[in-house]
Design a protein around this motif. Sequence first.
Motif, PDB file in Angstrom:
ATOM      1  N   ALA A 176     -16.679  71.814 -17.436  1.00 48.95           N
ATOM      2  CA  ALA A 176     -16.756  72.577 -18.684  1.00 48.95           C
ATOM      3  C   ALA A 176     -17.657  71.845 -19.682  1.00 48.95           C
ATOM      4  CB  ALA A 176     -15.363  72.759 -19.263  1.00 48.95           C
ATOM      5  N   GLY A 177     -18.485  72.616 -20.352  1.00 44.85           N
ATOM      6  CA  GLY A 177     -19.447  72.040 -21.280  1.00 44.85           C
ATOM      7  C   GLY A 177     -20.796  71.752 -20.653  1.00 44.85           C
ATOM      8  N   GLY A 178     -20.863  71.818 -19.342  1.00 43.99           N
ATOM      9  CA  GLY A 178     -22.101  71.525 -18.636  1.00 43.99           C
ATOM     10  C   GLY A 178     -23.043  72.710 -18.569  1.00 43.99           C
ATOM     11  N   SER A 179     -24.119  72.516 -17.822  1.00 38.31           N
ATOM     12  CA  SER A 179     -25.171  73.536 -17.719  1.00 38.31           C
ATOM     13  C   SER A 179     -25.558  73.757 -16.260  1.00 38.31           C
ATOM     14  CB  SER A 179     -26.416  73.092 -18.499  1.00 38.31           C
ATOM     15  OG  SER A 179     -26.123  72.916 -19.861  1.00 38.31           O
ATOM     16  N   LEU A 180     -26.048  74.955 -16.011  1.00 47.35           N
ATOM     17  CA  LEU A 180     -26.630  75.311 -14.719  1.00 47.35           C
ATOM     18  C   LEU A 180     -27.765  76.285 -14.953  1.00 47.35           C
ATOM     19  CD1 LEU A 180     -23.666  76.078 -12.234  1.00 47.35           C
ATOM     20  CD2 LEU A 180     -25.359  74.249 -12.019  1.00 47.35           C
ATOM     21  N   ARG A 181     -28.731  76.285 -14.058  1.00 50.40           N
ATOM     22  CA  ARG A 181     -29.785  77.285 -14.100  1.00 50.40           C
ATOM     23  C   ARG A 181     -29.803  78.058 -12.790  1.00 50.40           C
ATOM     24  NH1 ARG A 181     -36.332  76.679 -14.637  1.00 50.40           N
ATOM     25  NH2 ARG A 181     -36.097  76.058 -12.452  1.00 50.40           N
ATOM     26  N   LEU A 182     -29.623  79.333 -12.897  1.00 50.03           N
ATOM     27  CA  LEU A 182     -29.701  80.213 -11.744  1.00 50.03           C
ATOM     28  C   LEU A 182     -31.110  80.771 -11.625  1.00 50.03           C
ATOM     29  CD1 LEU A 182     -26.394  82.252 -12.163  1.00 50.03           C
ATOM     30  CD2 LEU A 182     -26.736  80.004 -11.108  1.00 50.03           C
ATOM     31  N   SER A 183     -31.531  80.991 -10.391  1.00 53.26           N
ATOM     32  CA  SER A 183     -32.843  81.569 -10.123  1.00 53.26           C
ATOM     33  C   SER A 183     -32.700  82.814  -9.272  1.00 53.26           C
ATOM     34  CB  SER A 183     -33.732  80.570  -9.387  1.00 53.26           C
ATOM     35  OG  SER A 183     -33.918  79.403 -10.132  1.00 53.26           O
ATOM     36  N   CYS A 184     -33.594  83.748  -9.488  1.00 55.13           N
ATOM     37  CA  CYS A 184     -33.623  84.978  -8.701  1.00 55.13           C
ATOM     38  C   CYS A 184     -35.078  85.303  -8.386  1.00 55.13           C
ATOM     39  CB  CYS A 184     -32.977  86.119  -9.472  1.00 55.13           C
ATOM     40  SG  CYS A 184     -33.021  87.722  -8.615  1.00 55.13           S
ATOM     41  N   THR A 185     -35.427  85.218  -7.119  1.00 53.75           N
ATOM     42  CA  THR A 185     -36.778  85.531  -6.693  1.00 53.75           C
ATOM     43  C   THR A 185     -36.794  86.947  -6.130  1.00 53.75           C
ATOM     44  OG1 THR A 185     -37.256  83.226  -6.222  1.00 53.75           O
ATOM     45  CG2 THR A 185     -38.678  84.868  -5.201  1.00 53.75           C
ATOM     46  N   VAL A 186     -37.730  87.732  -6.622  1.00 53.75           N
ATOM     47  CA  VAL A 186     -37.793  89.150  -6.290  1.00 53.75           C
ATOM     48  C   VAL A 186     -39.054  89.430  -5.485  1.00 53.75           C
ATOM     49  CG1 VAL A 186     -37.824  91.485  -7.251  1.00 53.75           C
ATOM     50  CG2 VAL A 186     -36.591  89.650  -8.436  1.00 53.75           C
ATOM     51  N   SER A 187     -38.921  90.258  -4.461  1.00 56.74           N
ATOM     52  CA  SER A 187     -40.089  90.654  -3.678  1.00 56.74           C
ATOM     53  C   SER A 187     -39.964  92.125  -3.303  1.00 56.74           C
ATOM     54  CB  SER A 187     -40.203  89.786  -2.421  1.00 56.74           C
ATOM     55  OG  SER A 187     -39.060  89.943  -1.602  1.00 56.74           O
ATOM     56  N   GLY A 188     -41.105  92.721  -3.032  1.00 57.39           N
ATOM     57  CA  GLY A 188     -41.127  94.093  -2.553  1.00 57.39           C
ATOM     58  C   GLY A 188     -41.055  95.165  -3.614  1.00 57.39           C
ATOM     59  N   VAL A 189     -41.069  94.771  -4.887  1.00 59.19           N
ATOM     60  CA  VAL A 189     -41.007  95.764  -5.965  1.00 59.19           C
ATOM     61  C   VAL A 189     -42.396  96.333  -6.206  1.00 59.19           C
ATOM     62  CG1 VAL A 189     -40.541  96.156  -8.404  1.00 59.19           C
ATOM     63  CG2 VAL A 189     -39.023  94.684  -7.060  1.00 59.19           C
ATOM     64  N   THR A 190     -42.494  97.648  -6.264  1.00 56.47           N
ATOM     65  CA  THR A 190     -43.787  98.290  -6.477  1.00 56.47           C
ATOM     66  C   THR A 190     -43.896  98.961  -7.842  1.00 56.47           C
ATOM     67  OG1 THR A 190     -42.983 100.306  -5.428  1.00 56.47           O
ATOM     68  CG2 THR A 190     -44.081  98.681  -4.018  1.00 56.47           C
ATOM     69  N   TRP A 191     -42.780  98.991  -8.590  1.00 54.18           N
ATOM     70  CA  TRP A 191     -42.852  99.614  -9.917  1.00 54.18           C
ATOM     71  C   TRP A 191     -43.649  98.751 -10.864  1.00 54.18           C
ATOM     72  CZ3 TRP A 191     -37.283  98.422  -8.940  1.00 54.18           C
ATOM     73  CH2 TRP A 191     -36.722  99.339  -8.044  1.00 54.18           C
ATOM     74  N   ASP A 192     -44.304  99.377 -11.800  1.00 43.06           N
ATOM     75  CA  ASP A 192     -45.055  98.635 -12.800  1.00 43.06           C
ATOM     76  C   ASP A 192     -44.117  97.984 -13.817  1.00 43.06           C
ATOM     77  OD1 ASP A 192     -46.797  99.282 -15.731  1.00 43.06           O
ATOM     78  OD2 ASP A 192     -47.520  97.874 -14.214  1.00 43.06           O
ATOM     79  N   GLU A 193     -43.022  98.665 -14.117  1.00 46.19           N
ATOM     80  CA  GLU A 193     -42.107  98.151 -15.135  1.00 46.19           C
ATOM     81  C   GLU A 193     -40.677  98.313 -14.632  1.00 46.19           C
ATOM     82  OE1 GLU A 193     -42.803  99.787 -18.978  1.00 46.19           O
ATOM     83  OE2 GLU A 193     -41.127  98.751 -19.924  1.00 46.19           O
ATOM     84  N   TYR A 194     -39.896  97.260 -14.817  1.00 36.91           N
ATOM     85  CA  TYR A 194     -38.525  97.314 -14.338  1.00 36.91           C
ATOM     86  C   TYR A 194     -37.684  96.272 -15.069  1.00 36.91           C
ATOM     87  CZ  TYR A 194     -40.458  93.552 -11.433  1.00 36.91           C
ATOM     88  OH  TYR A 194     -41.102  92.431 -10.998  1.00 36.91           O
ATOM     89  N   ALA A 195     -36.402  96.316 -14.835  1.00 34.15           N
ATOM     90  CA  ALA A 195     -35.479  95.358 -15.425  1.00 34.15           C
ATOM     91  C   ALA A 195     -34.853  94.508 -14.325  1.00 34.15           C
ATOM     92  CB  ALA A 195     -34.376  96.066 -16.193  1.00 34.15           C
TER      93      ALA A 195
END
Length: 126
Positions: A13-32
């Motif tokens: 508790a009180g600590g930190s973490l960084r999560l990562s998410c690598t995305v591939s295969g998306v063809t939309w110009d704009e997304y969330a």
Amino acid sequence: VQLQASGGGLVQAGGSLRLSCTVSGVTWDEYAIAWFRQAPGEGREGVSSISNKDGRVAYANSAKGRFTISRDNDKNTYYLQMSSLKPEDTAVYYCAVDRILLIDSYSLIADRYDYWGQGTLVTVSS
């Protein structure tokens, strides 16, 4: 479309973490891209979202002031920096993507997303 989430682990508790998410295969110009979490016995809760195009962000009240979502478009990778972690942040964290242009509480609703990563477990000890 594929998403690969990583970065979970055990932290005090009180600590930190960084999560990562690598995305591939998306063809939309704009997304969330959004981060969700699911604690044992609970539903999937929206944590934060970001637009790939202009970096607009949205946060759940539980994340405001402690979590920061960001992006590296060159790497197609999205991050969730979590600080001041609490035991109640313990959950499996998922990233998701869909063609969502409205970045606010709307983009924190799980049913709006069709594409999900596999989840990464975050455990915060007291």
